[in-house]
Write a protein that holds these residues in place. Structure first.
Motif, PDB file in Angstrom:
ATOM      1  N   ASN A   1       5.440  26.301  -3.343  1.00 39.11           N
ATOM      2  CA  ASN A   1       4.329  26.631  -2.454  1.00 39.11           C
ATOM      3  C   ASN A   1       4.740  26.374  -1.007  1.00 39.11           C
ATOM      4  OD1 ASN A   1       2.593  27.301  -4.573  1.00 39.11           O
ATOM      5  ND2 ASN A   1       1.854  25.198  -4.784  1.00 39.11           N
ATOM      6  N   GLY A   2       4.415  27.310  -0.136  1.00 40.58           N
ATOM      7  CA  GLY A   2       4.768  27.159   1.268  1.00 40.58           C
ATOM      8  C   GLY A   2       6.188  27.537   1.609  1.00 40.58           C
ATOM      9  N   ALA A   3       6.897  28.145   0.646  1.00 42.51           N
ATOM     10  CA  ALA A   3       8.303  28.477   0.879  1.00 42.51           C
ATOM     11  C   ALA A   3       8.488  29.738   1.703  1.00 42.51           C
ATOM     12  CB  ALA A   3       9.028  28.640  -0.463  1.00 42.51           C
ATOM     13  N   GLY A   4       7.439  30.584   1.782  1.00 44.08           N
ATOM     14  CA  GLY A   4       7.546  31.814   2.553  1.00 44.08           C
ATOM     15  C   GLY A   4       7.325  33.075   1.746  1.00 44.08           C
ATOM     16  N   LYS A   5       6.937  32.943   0.481  1.00 42.21           N
ATOM     17  CA  LYS A   5       6.760  34.120  -0.384  1.00 42.21           C
ATOM     18  C   LYS A   5       5.689  35.065   0.161  1.00 42.21           C
ATOM     19  CE  LYS A   5       5.772  31.886  -4.210  1.00 42.21           C
ATOM     20  NZ  LYS A   5       5.802  30.525  -3.658  1.00 42.21           N
ATOM     21  N   THR A   6       4.516  34.528   0.440  1.00 43.23           N
ATOM     22  CA  THR A   6       3.409  35.370   0.905  1.00 43.23           C
ATOM     23  C   THR A   6       3.723  35.986   2.256  1.00 43.23           C
ATOM     24  OG1 THR A   6       1.784  34.075  -0.325  1.00 43.23           O
ATOM     25  CG2 THR A   6       0.963  35.396   1.493  1.00 43.23           C
ATOM     26  N   THR A   7       4.333  35.222   3.145  1.00 42.53           N
ATOM     27  CA  THR A   7       4.689  35.758   4.458  1.00 42.53           C
ATOM     28  C   THR A   7       5.670  36.905   4.325  1.00 42.53           C
ATOM     29  OG1 THR A   7       4.353  33.591   5.495  1.00 42.53           O
ATOM     30  CG2 THR A   7       5.670  35.192   6.711  1.00 42.53           C
ATOM     31  N   LEU A   8       6.650  36.776   3.422  1.00 41.36           N
ATOM     32  CA  LEU A   8       7.618  37.854   3.232  1.00 41.36           C
ATOM     33  C   LEU A   8       6.937  39.108   2.701  1.00 41.36           C
ATOM     34  CD1 LEU A   8      10.468  38.948   3.240  1.00 41.36           C
ATOM     35  CD2 LEU A   8      10.820  37.905   0.982  1.00 41.36           C
ATOM     36  N   VAL A   9       6.048  38.948   1.725  1.00 42.81           N
ATOM     37  CA  VAL A   9       5.333  40.108   1.192  1.00 42.81           C
ATOM     38  C   VAL A   9       4.508  40.774   2.287  1.00 42.81           C
ATOM     39  CG1 VAL A   9       3.509  40.836  -0.388  1.00 42.81           C
ATOM     40  CG2 VAL A   9       5.310  39.307  -1.191  1.00 42.81           C
ATOM     41  N   ARG A  10       3.890  39.988   3.147  1.00 46.65           N
ATOM     42  CA  ARG A  10       3.104  40.557   4.239  1.00 46.65           C
ATOM     43  C   ARG A  10       3.980  41.337   5.206  1.00 46.65           C
ATOM     44  NH1 ARG A  10      -0.821  35.265   5.312  1.00 46.65           N
ATOM     45  NH2 ARG A  10      -2.291  35.726   3.603  1.00 46.65           N
ATOM     46  N   CYS A  11       5.173  40.836   5.472  1.00 49.84           N
ATOM     47  CA  CYS A  11       6.094  41.572   6.338  1.00 49.84           C
ATOM     48  C   CYS A  11       6.552  42.864   5.670  1.00 49.84           C
ATOM     49  CB  CYS A  11       7.312  40.705   6.673  1.00 49.84           C
ATOM     50  SG  CYS A  11       6.993  39.340   7.815  1.00 49.84           S
ATOM     51  N   LEU A  12       6.803  42.811   4.376  1.00 52.69           N
ATOM     52  CA  LEU A  12       7.293  43.990   3.654  1.00 52.69           C
ATOM     53  C   LEU A  12       6.226  45.063   3.504  1.00 52.69           C
ATOM     54  CD1 LEU A  12       9.348  42.204   0.843  1.00 52.69           C
ATOM     55  CD2 LEU A  12      10.280  43.491   2.777  1.00 52.69           C
ATOM     56  N   THR A  13       4.967  44.655   3.489  1.00 50.71           N
ATOM     57  CA  THR A  13       3.882  45.624   3.287  1.00 50.71           C
ATOM     58  C   THR A  13       3.174  46.002   4.578  1.00 50.71           C
ATOM     59  OG1 THR A  13       2.357  43.799   2.767  1.00 50.71           O
ATOM     60  CG2 THR A  13       3.477  44.876   0.917  1.00 50.71           C
ATOM     61  N   GLY A  14       3.582  45.419   5.685  1.00 51.98           N
ATOM     62  CA  GLY A  14       3.000  45.789   6.964  1.00 51.98           C
ATOM     63  C   GLY A  14       1.745  45.048   7.335  1.00 51.98           C
ATOM     64  N   THR A  15       1.353  44.056   6.545  1.00 46.83           N
ATOM     65  CA  THR A  15       0.175  43.257   6.890  1.00 46.83           C
ATOM     66  C   THR A  15       0.432  42.413   8.122  1.00 46.83           C
ATOM     67  OG1 THR A  15      -0.372  43.144   4.547  1.00 46.83           O
ATOM     68  CG2 THR A  15      -1.522  41.625   5.991  1.00 46.83           C
ATOM     69  N   THR A  16       1.685  41.996   8.281  1.00 47.30           N
ATOM     70  CA  THR A  16       2.099  41.283   9.485  1.00 47.30           C
ATOM     71  C   THR A  16       3.473  41.793   9.884  1.00 47.30           C
ATOM     72  OG1 THR A  16       2.306  39.074  10.474  1.00 47.30           O
ATOM     73  CG2 THR A  16       3.260  39.363   8.293  1.00 47.30           C
ATOM     74  N   ARG A  17       3.831  41.600  11.122  1.00 46.96           N
ATOM     75  CA  ARG A  17       5.113  42.082  11.613  1.00 46.96           C
ATOM     76  C   ARG A  17       6.092  40.922  11.764  1.00 46.96           C
ATOM     77  NH1 ARG A  17       3.957  46.660  16.295  1.00 46.96           N
ATOM     78  NH2 ARG A  17       2.790  48.123  14.957  1.00 46.96           N
ATOM     79  N   PRO A  18       7.363  41.164  11.447  1.00 45.95           N
ATOM     80  CA  PRO A  18       8.363  40.111  11.655  1.00 45.95           C
ATOM     81  C   PRO A  18       8.489  39.762  13.137  1.00 45.95           C
ATOM     82  CG  PRO A  18       9.230  41.883  10.261  1.00 45.95           C
ATOM     83  CD  PRO A  18       7.945  42.378  10.848  1.00 45.95           C
ATOM     84  N   THR A  19       8.830  38.524  13.391  1.00 40.04           N
ATOM     85  CA  THR A  19       9.152  38.127  14.755  1.00 40.04           C
ATOM     86  C   THR A  19      10.436  38.817  15.201  1.00 40.04           C
ATOM     87  OG1 THR A  19       8.104  35.981  14.351  1.00 40.04           O
ATOM     88  CG2 THR A  19       9.563  36.148  16.267  1.00 40.04           C
ATOM     89  N   SER A  20      11.387  38.930  14.288  1.00 35.03           N
ATOM     90  CA  SER A  20      12.611  39.691  14.522  1.00 35.03           C
ATOM     91  C   SER A  20      13.147  40.142  13.176  1.00 35.03           C
ATOM     92  CB  SER A  20      13.656  38.856  15.276  1.00 35.03           C
ATOM     93  OG  SER A  20      14.064  37.749  14.489  1.00 35.03           O
ATOM     94  N   GLY A  21      14.122  41.043  13.209  1.00 29.39           N
ATOM     95  CA  GLY A  21      14.606  41.642  11.981  1.00 29.39           C
ATOM     96  C   GLY A  21      13.755  42.848  11.620  1.00 29.39           C
ATOM     97  N   GLU A  22      14.071  43.455  10.491  1.00 29.20           N
ATOM     98  CA  GLU A  22      13.396  44.693  10.118  1.00 29.20           C
ATOM     99  C   GLU A  22      13.026  44.713   8.647  1.00 29.20           C
ATOM    100  OE1 GLU A  22      14.035  49.541  10.620  1.00 29.20           O
ATOM    101  OE2 GLU A  22      15.729  48.158  10.858  1.00 29.20           O
ATOM    102  N   ALA A  23      11.805  45.177   8.370  1.00 27.85           N
ATOM    103  CA  ALA A  23      11.352  45.426   6.995  1.00 27.85           C
ATOM    104  C   ALA A  23      11.196  46.930   6.825  1.00 27.85           C
ATOM    105  CB  ALA A  23      10.026  44.725   6.743  1.00 27.85           C
ATOM    106  N   ARG A  24      11.585  47.431   5.639  1.00 27.94           N
ATOM    107  CA  ARG A  24      11.452  48.860   5.348  1.00 27.94           C
ATOM    108  C   ARG A  24      10.840  49.030   3.964  1.00 27.94           C
ATOM    109  NH1 ARG A  24      16.255  48.486   8.111  1.00 27.94           N
ATOM    110  NH2 ARG A  24      17.417  48.125   6.180  1.00 27.94           N
ATOM    111  N   LEU A  25       9.961  49.992   3.860  1.00 26.48           N
ATOM    112  CA  LEU A  25       9.272  50.284   2.617  1.00 26.48           C
ATOM    113  C   LEU A  25       9.405  51.774   2.344  1.00 26.48           C
ATOM    114  CD1 LEU A  25       7.499  49.141   0.342  1.00 26.48           C
ATOM    115  CD2 LEU A  25       5.511  49.456   1.825  1.00 26.48           C
ATOM    116  N   MET A  26      10.121  52.099   1.277  1.00 29.17           N
ATOM    117  CA  MET A  26      10.396  53.495   0.924  1.00 29.17           C
ATOM    118  C   MET A  26      11.063  54.234   2.085  1.00 29.17           C
ATOM    119  SD  MET A  26       7.015  54.390  -1.325  1.00 29.17           S
ATOM    120  CE  MET A  26       7.747  55.914  -1.948  1.00 29.17           C
ATOM    121  N   GLY A  27      11.999  53.556   2.745  1.00 24.38           N
ATOM    122  CA  GLY A  27      12.790  54.163   3.800  1.00 24.38           C
ATOM    123  C   GLY A  27      12.147  54.195   5.159  1.00 24.38           C
ATOM    124  N   GLU A  28      10.905  53.744   5.274  1.00 21.70           N
ATOM    125  CA  GLU A  28      10.183  53.750   6.548  1.00 21.70           C
ATOM    126  C   GLU A  28       9.789  52.319   6.914  1.00 21.70           C
ATOM    127  OE1 GLU A  28       9.585  56.378   8.346  1.00 21.70           O
ATOM    128  OE2 GLU A  28       9.675  58.115   7.017  1.00 21.70           O
TER     129      GLU A  28
END
Length: 299
Positions: free
Chosen positions: A37-64
């Motif tokens: 718990n608190g390791a970053g799982k939910t935050t990563l999913v939010r970045c991958l799905t566009g619910t939140t934006r990464p501070t830096s780096g890039e997330a892509r979903l189906m090539g976009e």
């Protein structure tokens, strides 16, 4: 690749939630993300799905980027999802199906049956059991027949029969080409379903790879534990080959595969060692998880 993270960082003020996470998930793959718990799982999913934006780096979903991805092709089942409690199962599925074009949705009746809720058709959501609610949530997440689906703890609170039902659905989805991104604390679930697994801890990926390979590399060796009749120290001296050690008053043989049990017991008998209890165990993903998280804590 259907899901990608490239050196993703996410901070909330001085709190670092993700620290350089990179991963990729291909079409039809079941990918499991595990961690404390608190390791970053939910935050990563939010970045991958566009619910939140990464501070830096890039997330892509189906090539976009997630913001540009066609939302009709993606489904997300968050753990905190709370649907309208007054609706019955079919009504609830139909309610969420109405958010998509009719030709892109699955039938409410078939989804309710698939989730084993046929006998609860006339029961409002508020009156369903915890397990039935979890099944219905999964049904809702499938209304748009997604190409990529994110499932956050989908079998929490579900009885064994219901868990098997949902596992079967996930396996069918993957067989049909759907990409499944699964977060869970249930290691048996990962071993059953996931092609690959990643352990995230303190915002960083501690290990990522084929599920079976992660188990082999990090879970430890199979163990044969033999409780002897009489002194365990005398039994150890009788072996004289250094193959065993002692633990809690029993002989322990590390690295004995299942087809080597008979040979090991023959060696004991040849040495005149009597025994009255034999236990063999092969470590799984849970042991790998515990070892890895313990290593991270002590580094």
């Amino acid at each position: 690749m259907q899901v990608e993270a490239d050196d993703v960082h996410k901070s909330y003020g001085d709190t670092v939630a993700l620290n350089g996470v990179s991963l990729s998930v291909k079409e039809g793959e079941v990918f499991a993300l595990v961690g404390p718990n608190g390791a970053g799982k939910t935050t990563l999913v939010r970045c991958l799905t566009g619910t939140t934006r990464p501070t830096s780096g890039e997330a892509r979903l189906m090539g976009e980027t997630p913001e540009k991805t066609d939302k009709k092709t993606v489904s997300v089942l968050p753990q905190e999802f709370s649907p309208p409690e007054r609706l019955k199962p079919e009504e609830l599925v139909e309610y969420y199906a109405s958010l998509y074009p009719a030709e892109a949705t699955r039938g409410a009746d078939s989804l309710v049956e698939e989730m084993g809720l046929g006998s609860s058709r006339e029961t409002r959501y508020a009156d369903l059991s915890g397990g039935q609610k979890s099944r219905l949530k999964v049904a809702v997440s499938l209304v748009n027949d997604p190409d990529v689906i994110f499932l956050d703890e989908p079998t929490t609170g579900i009885d064994p029969e219901g868990r098997e039902d949902i596992w079967g659905v996930i396996e069918s989805l993957a067989d049909g080409g759907t990409t499944v991104f699964l977060t869970t604390h249930y290691m048996r679930e990962v071993e059953r379903l996931a092609n690959r697994v990643a352990l995230i801890d303190e915002g960083e990926i501690a290990v990522i790879g084929d599920t079976e390979e992660v188990v082999r590399e990090h879970a430890g060796e199979p163990r044969l534990v033999v409780r002897t009749v009489g002194s365990v120290e005398d039994a150890l001296d009788a072996l004289e080959d250094g193959r065993a050690n002692t633990e809690d008053g029993a002989l322990v043989f590390e690295g004995v595969l299942v087809d080597g049990i008979g040979e090991t017991l023959d060696t004991l008998e040849d040495a005149g060692v009597e025994y009255d209890e034999v236990r063999w165990s092969e470590p799984g993903l849970e042991e790998a998880y515990l070892r890895l998280t313990e290593e991270e804590v002590h580094e």
